[in-house]
Design a protein around this motif. Sequence first.
Motif, short mmCIF file in Angstrom:
data_model
loop_
_atom_site.label_atom_id
_atom_site.label_comp_id
_atom_site.label_asym_id
_atom_site.label_seq_id
_atom_site.Cartn_x
_atom_site.Cartn_y
_atom_site.Cartn_z
N ALA A 17 44.50 34.58 39.72
CA ALA A 17 43.69 33.60 40.46
C ALA A 17 42.22 34.00 40.48
O ALA A 17 41.33 33.14 40.32
CB ALA A 17 44.23 33.46 41.88
N LYS A 18 41.97 35.30 40.66
CA LYS A 18 40.58 35.77 40.72
C LYS A 18 39.84 35.52 39.41
O LYS A 18 38.66 35.17 39.41
CB LYS A 18 40.56 37.28 40.99
N SER A 19 40.55 35.70 38.29
CA SER A 19 39.87 35.53 37.00
C SER A 19 39.89 34.10 36.52
O SER A 19 39.49 33.81 35.39
CB SER A 19 40.48 36.46 35.95
N SER A 20 40.34 33.15 37.34
CA SER A 20 40.35 31.75 36.93
C SER A 20 39.09 31.04 37.38
O SER A 20 39.14 29.91 37.81
CB SER A 20 41.56 31.03 37.52
N THR A 21 37.96 31.72 37.30
CA THR A 21 36.70 31.06 37.64
C THR A 21 35.90 30.87 36.36
O THR A 21 36.28 31.36 35.31
CB THR A 21 35.89 31.91 38.63
N ALA A 22 34.76 30.18 36.47
CA ALA A 22 33.97 29.88 35.29
C ALA A 22 33.44 31.15 34.63
O ALA A 22 33.36 31.25 33.42
CB ALA A 22 32.81 28.96 35.64
N SER A 23 33.10 32.15 35.46
CA SER A 23 32.61 33.41 34.88
C SER A 23 33.73 34.43 34.77
O SER A 23 33.48 35.63 34.75
CB SER A 23 31.44 33.95 35.71
N GLN A 56 33.59 37.77 41.58
CA GLN A 56 34.49 37.67 42.73
C GLN A 56 34.48 38.97 43.51
O GLN A 56 34.52 40.06 42.93
CB GLN A 56 35.92 37.38 42.27
N GLU A 57 34.47 38.84 44.82
CA GLU A 57 34.43 40.04 45.65
C GLU A 57 35.79 40.71 45.67
O GLU A 57 36.82 40.07 45.51
CB GLU A 57 34.04 39.66 47.08
N LYS A 58 35.74 41.98 45.91
CA LYS A 58 36.98 42.76 45.95
C LYS A 58 37.07 43.45 47.30
O LYS A 58 36.06 43.92 47.83
CB LYS A 58 36.93 43.82 44.84
N GLY A 113 38.68 38.38 32.59
CA GLY A 113 37.71 38.88 33.55
C GLY A 113 38.24 39.93 34.50
O GLY A 113 37.54 40.38 35.39
N ALA A 114 39.48 40.32 34.30
CA ALA A 114 40.10 41.19 35.30
C ALA A 114 39.57 42.62 35.22
O ALA A 114 39.38 43.26 36.23
CB ALA A 114 41.60 41.17 35.13
N THR A 115 39.39 43.12 34.00
CA THR A 115 38.96 44.52 33.88
C THR A 115 37.51 44.64 34.30
O THR A 115 36.65 43.94 33.80
CB THR A 115 39.08 45.01 32.44
#
Lengths: 316, 344
Positions: free
Chosen positions: B219-225, B230-232, B248-250
């Motif tokens: 879900a976190k990496s499902s953004t445009a960038s 995304q904050e952690k 975008g996860a790594t």
Amino acid sequence: MVVIQRVVKATTRKGKKVLIKKEPQVNEGPKRALFLQGRRSSDKLRRLTKDLFDIKKPDAQLLNKKNDITIFEDATPVERFCRKFETPLFVMSSHSKKRPDNLVIGRMYNYSLLDMIELHVENIECMREFACQKIVLGTKPSLVFNGPTWEETEELKHLKSLFIDIFHREEVESVRLQGLEHTISFTATPEGKILIRSFNVLMKKSGTRVPRLELEEMGPRIDLTLRRSKLPSEDLMKEALRKPKELKVTKKKNISVDGLGTTHGRIHVGKQEIQKIQTRKMKGLKKTPEEIKMKRAAKRSADNNNVNKIKKQKLG
Amino acid sequence: MDVVKDVLEKSAKEADKYKSVEVNKLIDIDVGALLAIDSNPLDSKALRSSPNDYLLKLTRDNVQLMYNQIWELPTERIEEAIVVKLPKPKYSLPRAKPVPKPRSLTKWEQFAKAKGIVKKKRTKLTWDDQLKKWIPLYGFKRAAAQKEKDWVLEVPQNANPMEDQFAKKVEAKSERVAKNELQRLHNIAKAKHVKIPRFGLTNPDVSSAKELQAAVTVAKSSTASLGKFQEKLPKEKEARGVGAITPGATRKRKLPPVSGSDEKTQNLNIVETVLNKRPKIDMEKAVARHMNDEQLQRSEEKKGERPKRLRKSHGSSTGGGGRKKPKNSNRPRKGKMAGGRKRR
């Protein structure tokens, strides 16, 4: 394909076949019966169970161990057994001081109890005591119900249905004439006793095509009395009696056969729009634009004349 | 006359020898179920005195009546046995299990029905030129045959030479299997009218911590960038394995090079990739464009010859020059799309 879709599929082909067999089918085969014991059993009941099992073979399962089941209080253990052995019918025998020589016959619908009736076995004479030739295993018997009381009470009606269910084996389309060897008769006396007699049918020569029948008693002789019963609710029974649509006979409409054997059929043709029928175009007969104009002018003048006439009539 | 009398006497004697099959009674007979219901009142005296004999006689009469009816039915002969065809039973008995409900069609079955696609059975064995024998296309021993064929795999033109083609093939197969399984479960859910979300967890109440973590990472990496901004949470970790797939996860930063020579080679590589970019020539496109230009030239020449009146339809030359031939028009399709039919 009628197979129910499963989330977890069967891993082996054999397992898949077993699962398919357990699913509901349009045409059900013979109903299997389960013979089990309650807390205690008596000599009479043991002999009776053995005889009934012999009659009902191969569609029967006999359990030898005693079970701590009080069926009229809680029928779930019997339901579990019936689910495990895939037997919609069950015959439970138990013996106690309060209810000696007790026999409970019942059946299941969709693995849950449909109805059951408790009977007291008063007298039994085994098949062994009758010295005569027995029948081949697996013959379909003809059933006879004697006595007017079978139709009078609800309990007896259900008991009749139960007996037919247990003994009739399965629905067949054709029978071998020489194979109609077995007959079981159920008599309901006015005192309330039910007498079951089983006969071997001997066909003797007669002057006509139909043989003369002689009966020879061969099977167990059972005398029963009614005790308690648990009858199904109306709608549950109605649902259990429902027939699948595939077995309903659809009548062909609009086809009739007259007395001489000629088949007549009726065809219904819809209404025809005569104005909109597509016919052949004859271009030579088509009106030119001048002709259409003339026709329209003529029509308009005719209308005007009519209107003037009506006006004159009204005024005059 | 005497002869007739003799014959009649003889038949009468013979008839007397045999007992009759007639019974005078009215009972309910269901021939289809071989069932006879006798509602006539019973003889209580006989029942009390000699019940068994009375019952035998009574039953014999009833069964005789029933058999009389059975013998009237149409018969046929099957291998030395005379068989009679029974009608449908009138007495109805309850079923053991409920009436089966017809199965609803899957998504593909509905589409096939609407389009009129008929299932055609494919032949199992096909001749394989490579192995020079008949191999099955599906089922028993197919996998072994494919393994034999795959003793060597070609590295395609535009692929990395260090890539493991065998592993790639295995991975592709497992992906196809997973997709098929997902579609099968979707079909079952649709048939049972169970609502399932299109993506995400189906039932968060019973999911394990691993599954929840994976869902959070996706879900976190499902953004445009792709999850870069995304904050952690302070001690939050990404799900294992999911990080490799989601782009975008790594968030691990690549450490700067340790030695000077490594840094030098890295920078030189960057400069090379920027400066050495050569334009890729699409041959077909170039040829098509050239042909188009030639055609336009010719049409312009012809325009000069034609009278002025019909020139109104031709607009500016830029409109004609800007026209390009579409890229995929006649390109011969190879490989996966060769047959034109998607293999399931």
